[in-house]
Scaffold this motif. Structure first.
Motif, PDB file in Angstrom:
ATOM      1  N   GLU A 243       7.964 -34.834 -23.298  1.00 20.52           N
ATOM      2  CA  GLU A 243       7.028 -35.870 -23.207  1.00 20.52           C
ATOM      3  C   GLU A 243       6.036 -35.495 -22.646  1.00 20.52           C
ATOM      4  OE1 GLU A 243       7.771 -39.640 -21.673  1.00 20.52           O
ATOM      5  OE2 GLU A 243       9.965 -38.573 -20.776  1.00 20.52           O
ATOM      6  N   LYS A 244       4.785 -35.709 -24.083  1.00 20.12           N
ATOM      7  CA  LYS A 244       2.968 -35.018 -23.561  1.00 20.12           C
ATOM      8  C   LYS A 244       2.451 -35.521 -22.561  1.00 20.12           C
ATOM      9  CE  LYS A 244      -0.385 -34.350 -26.670  1.00 20.12           C
ATOM     10  NZ  LYS A 244      -1.393 -34.787 -27.490  1.00 20.12           N
ATOM     11  N   LYS A 245       2.822 -36.297 -21.738  1.00 17.39           N
ATOM     12  CA  LYS A 245       2.297 -37.064 -20.806  1.00 17.39           C
ATOM     13  C   LYS A 245       3.205 -35.898 -19.743  1.00 17.39           C
ATOM     14  CE  LYS A 245       5.978 -40.407 -19.198  1.00 17.39           C
ATOM     15  NZ  LYS A 245       6.301 -41.750 -18.957  1.00 17.39           N
ATOM     16  N   PHE A 246       3.868 -34.554 -19.533  1.00 20.12           N
ATOM     17  CA  PHE A 246       4.348 -34.767 -18.298  1.00 20.12           C
ATOM     18  C   PHE A 246       3.847 -33.543 -18.542  1.00 20.12           C
ATOM     19  CE2 PHE A 246       7.676 -37.756 -18.213  1.00 20.12           C
ATOM     20  CZ  PHE A 246       7.908 -38.312 -16.663  1.00 20.12           C
ATOM     21  N   ALA A 247       3.754 -33.044 -20.083  1.00 22.63           N
ATOM     22  CA  ALA A 247       2.823 -31.180 -20.212  1.00 22.63           C
ATOM     23  C   ALA A 247       1.438 -31.327 -19.831  1.00 22.63           C
ATOM     24  CB  ALA A 247       3.588 -31.103 -21.764  1.00 22.63           C
ATOM     25  N   LYS A 248       1.296 -32.771 -20.091  1.00 23.43           N
ATOM     26  CA  LYS A 248      -0.673 -32.626 -19.655  1.00 23.43           C
ATOM     27  C   LYS A 248      -0.596 -32.585 -17.825  1.00 23.43           C
ATOM     28  CE  LYS A 248      -4.179 -35.190 -21.238  1.00 23.43           C
ATOM     29  NZ  LYS A 248      -5.639 -35.196 -20.075  1.00 23.43           N
ATOM     30  N   LYS A 249       0.611 -33.582 -17.658  1.00 24.36           N
ATOM     31  CA  LYS A 249       0.178 -33.616 -16.311  1.00 24.36           C
ATOM     32  C   LYS A 249       0.822 -32.035 -14.825  1.00 24.36           C
ATOM     33  CE  LYS A 249       1.961 -37.993 -14.093  1.00 24.36           C
ATOM     34  NZ  LYS A 249       2.575 -38.326 -13.479  1.00 24.36           N
ATOM     35  N   CYS A 250       1.277 -31.192 -15.427  1.00 28.67           N
ATOM     36  CA  CYS A 250       1.692 -29.838 -15.124  1.00 28.67           C
ATOM     37  C   CYS A 250       0.525 -29.237 -15.722  1.00 28.67           C
ATOM     38  CB  CYS A 250       2.983 -30.103 -15.797  1.00 28.67           C
ATOM     39  SG  CYS A 250       3.773 -28.209 -15.149  1.00 28.67           S
ATOM     40  N   GLU A 251       0.205 -29.280 -15.938  1.00 28.14           N
ATOM     41  CA  GLU A 251      -1.148 -28.236 -16.978  1.00 28.14           C
ATOM     42  C   GLU A 251      -2.097 -28.538 -16.160  1.00 28.14           C
ATOM     43  OE1 GLU A 251      -1.095 -27.338 -21.085  1.00 28.14           O
ATOM     44  OE2 GLU A 251      -2.939 -27.381 -21.325  1.00 28.14           O
ATOM     45  N   GLU A 252      -2.114 -29.703 -16.231  1.00 22.44           N
ATOM     46  CA  GLU A 252      -3.714 -30.011 -14.609  1.00 22.44           C
ATOM     47  C   GLU A 252      -3.639 -29.634 -13.318  1.00 22.44           C
ATOM     48  OE1 GLU A 252      -4.458 -34.619 -15.847  1.00 22.44           O
ATOM     49  OE2 GLU A 252      -5.404 -33.736 -17.532  1.00 22.44           O
ATOM     50  N   TRP A 253      -1.809 -30.100 -13.325  1.00 23.81           N
ATOM     51  CA  TRP A 253      -1.802 -29.749 -11.879  1.00 23.81           C
ATOM     52  C   TRP A 253      -2.203 -28.107 -11.849  1.00 23.81           C
ATOM     53  CZ3 TRP A 253      -0.903 -32.498  -7.204  1.00 23.81           C
ATOM     54  CH2 TRP A 253      -0.449 -32.260  -6.140  1.00 23.81           C
ATOM     55  N   CYS A 254      -0.896 -27.149 -12.423  1.00 25.66           N
ATOM     56  CA  CYS A 254      -1.087 -26.335 -12.172  1.00 25.66           C
ATOM     57  C   CYS A 254      -2.538 -25.521 -12.799  1.00 25.66           C
ATOM     58  CB  CYS A 254       0.013 -25.349 -13.755  1.00 25.66           C
ATOM     59  SG  CYS A 254       1.355 -25.436 -13.949  1.00 25.66           S
ATOM     60  N   LYS A 255      -2.971 -25.378 -13.142  1.00 28.65           N
ATOM     61  CA  LYS A 255      -4.683 -25.579 -13.368  1.00 28.65           C
ATOM     62  C   LYS A 255      -5.515 -25.576 -11.994  1.00 28.65           C
ATOM     63  CE  LYS A 255      -5.885 -25.874 -18.272  1.00 28.65           C
ATOM     64  NZ  LYS A 255      -6.900 -26.677 -19.396  1.00 28.65           N
ATOM     65  N   LYS A 256      -5.466 -26.504 -11.551  1.00 26.64           N
ATOM     66  CA  LYS A 256      -5.439 -27.221  -9.896  1.00 26.64           C
ATOM     67  C   LYS A 256      -5.287 -26.008  -9.056  1.00 26.64           C
ATOM     68  CE  LYS A 256      -7.366 -31.433  -8.125  1.00 26.64           C
ATOM     69  NZ  LYS A 256      -7.815 -32.772  -8.621  1.00 26.64           N
ATOM     70  N   TYR A 257      -3.814 -26.377  -8.613  1.00 25.47           N
ATOM     71  CA  TYR A 257      -3.351 -25.623  -7.218  1.00 25.47           C
ATOM     72  C   TYR A 257      -2.781 -24.237  -7.758  1.00 25.47           C
ATOM     73  CZ  TYR A 257      -4.808 -30.395  -6.465  1.00 25.47           C
ATOM     74  OH  TYR A 257      -5.165 -32.158  -6.014  1.00 25.47           O
ATOM     75  N   LYS A 258      -2.612 -24.023  -9.162  1.00 21.21           N
ATOM     76  CA  LYS A 258      -2.016 -22.930  -8.852  1.00 21.21           C
ATOM     77  C   LYS A 258      -1.213 -22.657  -8.524  1.00 21.21           C
ATOM     78  CE  LYS A 258      -5.877 -21.212 -10.610  1.00 21.21           C
ATOM     79  NZ  LYS A 258      -5.905 -20.465 -12.436  1.00 21.21           N
ATOM     80  N   SER A 259       0.273 -23.701  -8.579  1.00 17.37           N
ATOM     81  CA  SER A 259       1.740 -23.943  -8.453  1.00 17.37           C
ATOM     82  C   SER A 259       1.886 -24.972  -9.310  1.00 17.37           C
ATOM     83  CB  SER A 259       1.971 -23.976  -6.731  1.00 17.37           C
ATOM     84  OG  SER A 259       0.960 -25.132  -6.327  1.00 17.37           O
ATOM     85  N   CYS A 260       3.860 -24.909  -8.949  1.00 21.11           N
ATOM     86  CA  CYS A 260       4.445 -26.212  -9.309  1.00 21.11           C
ATOM     87  C   CYS A 260       4.447 -27.222  -8.817  1.00 21.11           C
ATOM     88  CB  CYS A 260       5.356 -25.814 -10.245  1.00 21.11           C
ATOM     89  SG  CYS A 260       5.193 -24.666 -11.849  1.00 21.11           S
TER      90      CYS A 260
END
Ligand code: ZN
Length: 48
Positions: free
Chosen positions: A16-33
């Motif tokens: 689902e695109k919504k999870f990929a988007k969420k993940c990408e936003e999180w990764c960029k912001k916090y540099k972790s998963c």
């Protein structure tokens, strides 16, 4: 054929695109998963 959405930051794959988007936003912001997001990844789904 299903479309796969990938987080460009950590390369986790999602159905689902919504999870990929969420993940990408999180990764960029916090540099972790975020486990709450990555648990939705396809890799995790295969372990069931
Ligand atoms: Zn990510």
């Amino acid at each position: 054929m299903k479309k796969i959405y990938k987080c460009k930051e950590c390369n986790f794959k999602y159905k689902e695109k919504k999870f990929a988007k969420k993940c990408e936003e999180w990764c960029k912001k916090y540099k972790s998963c975020n486990i709450e997001i990555t648990k939705h990844s396809i890799k995790n789904e295969k372990l069931k």
